[in-house]
Design a protein around this motif. Structure first.
Motif, PDB file in Angstrom:
ATOM      1  N   LYS A 195       0.610  -1.171   0.120  1.00  0.00           N
ATOM      2  CA  LYS A 195      -0.135   0.006  -0.004  1.00  0.00           C
ATOM      3  C   LYS A 195       0.798   1.209  -0.146  1.00  0.00           C
ATOM      4  O   LYS A 195       1.687   1.344   0.972  1.00  0.00           O
ATOM      5  CB  LYS A 195      -0.877  -0.112   1.365  1.00  0.00           C
ATOM      6  CG  LYS A 195      -1.800   1.243   1.285  1.00  0.00           C
ATOM      7  CD  LYS A 195      -2.625   1.276   2.462  1.00  0.00           C
ATOM      8  CE  LYS A 195      -3.764   2.502   2.248  1.00  0.00           C
ATOM      9  NZ  LYS A 195      -4.430   2.539   1.064  1.00  0.00           N
ATOM     10  N   SER A 196       0.447   2.151  -0.943  1.00  0.00           N
ATOM     11  CA  SER A 196       1.532   3.175  -1.059  1.00  0.00           C
ATOM     12  C   SER A 196       1.307   4.245  -0.056  1.00  0.00           C
ATOM     13  O   SER A 196       0.276   4.802  -0.018  1.00  0.00           O
ATOM     14  CB  SER A 196       1.264   4.013  -2.512  1.00  0.00           C
ATOM     15  OG  SER A 196       1.933   5.167  -2.532  1.00  0.00           O
ATOM     16  N   GLU A 197       2.291   4.859   0.852  1.00  0.00           N
ATOM     17  CA  GLU A 197       1.995   5.832   1.774  1.00  0.00           C
ATOM     18  C   GLU A 197       1.737   7.109   0.948  1.00  0.00           C
ATOM     19  O   GLU A 197       1.160   8.118   1.540  1.00  0.00           O
ATOM     20  CB  GLU A 197       3.343   5.892   2.471  1.00  0.00           C
ATOM     21  CG  GLU A 197       3.277   4.716   3.458  1.00  0.00           C
ATOM     22  CD  GLU A 197       4.423   4.772   4.347  1.00  0.00           C
ATOM     23  OE1 GLU A 197       5.314   5.727   4.283  1.00  0.00           O
ATOM     24  OE2 GLU A 197       4.858   3.651   5.248  1.00  0.00           O
ATOM     25  N   LYS A 198       2.426   7.051  -0.110  1.00  0.00           N
ATOM     26  CA  LYS A 198       2.336   8.548  -0.807  1.00  0.00           C
ATOM     27  C   LYS A 198       1.069   8.696  -1.594  1.00  0.00           C
ATOM     28  O   LYS A 198       0.466  10.008  -1.767  1.00  0.00           O
ATOM     29  CB  LYS A 198       3.508   8.720  -1.945  1.00  0.00           C
ATOM     30  CG  LYS A 198       4.781   8.902  -1.097  1.00  0.00           C
ATOM     31  CD  LYS A 198       5.827   9.447  -2.232  1.00  0.00           C
ATOM     32  CE  LYS A 198       7.488   9.514  -1.588  1.00  0.00           C
ATOM     33  NZ  LYS A 198       8.256   9.944  -2.659  1.00  0.00           N
ATOM     34  N   ASP A 260       6.498   4.473  -3.874  1.00  0.00           N
ATOM     35  CA  ASP A 260       7.072   5.275  -3.225  1.00  0.00           C
ATOM     36  C   ASP A 260       8.252   5.864  -2.989  1.00  0.00           C
ATOM     37  O   ASP A 260       8.716   6.704  -2.722  1.00  0.00           O
ATOM     38  CB  ASP A 260       6.582   4.994  -1.479  1.00  0.00           C
ATOM     39  CG  ASP A 260       5.168   4.994  -1.132  1.00  0.00           C
ATOM     40  OD1 ASP A 260       4.403   5.658  -1.852  1.00  0.00           O
ATOM     41  OD2 ASP A 260       4.845   4.378  -0.258  1.00  0.00           O
TER      42      ASP A 260
END
Length: 296
Positions: A195-198, A260
């Motif tokens: 899951k991309s934090e950005k 990310d």
């Protein structure tokens, strides 16, 4: 001759993919280089007046690389091939969103071996509606060639005709659900877990996960390979296409799961990274152990 069209759907915009692809190529090259094998970059420079896809594209970035191989080809080829012949040359004309790559072996096979990879990067419907800049820039290709930009269902992205169109086999690639070899699997490169934090994108769960994604795009990768060696042609051409599918699957899993790292980079950042990577590859190739994907 064996012709396959691989279709890779990704939860990215076409603009994002341009940076993501170049970043991931640089990183993957380092992962595949060491112990006398790997990637040598000879040229990386702009080009112009080189017509591609019916002259719709004619300028972009040209690269010329040599892949030094031994462990990355099947054993029956290593037995037959003389010392020094396992070098593959790659020329690429990247006129994004279209790219043509030609792979050859001029030192040994000469005209008897070549692989051509032609890629068209097509936006999903929502990108056209929400991105008038892309629509204006690529009006001809979107309307005349793509007809209805979609999620991997374009019938003839490369405008094939005649025998080549009849020969083509369409092969969808699902980066989330398609199996990967045990040796290739890395938990931090698993789209079902990332899951991309950005951006908040991911994980990619379930069949047809792309129908729940925004943005979305498709890479249409047409691979034409020809290996003119009596008694081995069919076997080697099948091997090549199997390798391409494996590479495309693993590479695009990395593209997504490395989001990310590359998200927010500019093309200037990418060119600096490529220059630095070339220096690192030259050093890595001379030392250490063989790294990366090996033939089974």
């Amino acid at each position: 001759m064996l012709v396959k069209e691989f279709r890779v759907i990704l939860p990215l915009t076409v603009e994002e993919y341009q940076v993501a692809q170049l970043y991931s190529v640089a990183e993957a090259s380092k992962n595949e280089t060491g112990g006398g094998e790997g990637v040598e970059v000879l040229k990386n420079e702009p080009f112009d007046n080189y017509p591609l896809l019916g002259n719709r594209y004619s300028s972009g970035q040209y690269t010329y690389k040599i892949y030094h191989l031994k462990s990355k080809v099947p054993g029956f080829i290593r037995i037959l091939a003389p010392e020094g012949s396992l070098e593959v040359h790659e020329e690429a004309w990247n006129a994004y969103p279209y790219c043509r790559t030609i792979i050859s072996n001029p030192g040994y096979m000469k005209e008897g071996f070549h692989i051509t990879i032609e890629t068209l990067h097509a936006p999903g419907d929502g990108q056209l509606e929400n991105n008038p800049g892309y629509m204006k820039k690529n009006f001809i290709i979107c309307i005349e060639t793509l007809h209805a930009p979609d999620m991997g269902t374009m019938e003839n992205a490369h405008e094939l005709t005649g025998e080549k169109y009849k020969m083509r086999e369409v092969v969808p690639i699902d980066i989330s659900n398609d199996p990967v070899k045990t040796a290739d699997y890395k938990v931090d490169e698993d789209p079902t877990k990332f899951k991309s934090e950005k951006t908040g994108r991911g994980p990619l769960i379930g069949p047809e996960w792309w129908k729940k994604c925004d943005p979305v795009m498709t890479c249409y990768k047409l691979v034409t390979c020809e290996f003119k060696w009596f008694g081995l042609q069919s076997r080697v051409e099948k091997f090549i296409q199997d390798v391409e599918r494996r590479l495309f699957t693993n590479f695009h899993r990395q593209v997504f799961c490395w989001m990310d790292r590359w998200h927010g980079m500019t093309m200037d950042d990418i060119r600096r990274l490529e220059d630095k990577t070339k220096q690192e590859l030259d050093k890595q190739r001379k030392v250490g152990e063989v790294r990366g994907t090996r033939s089974e």
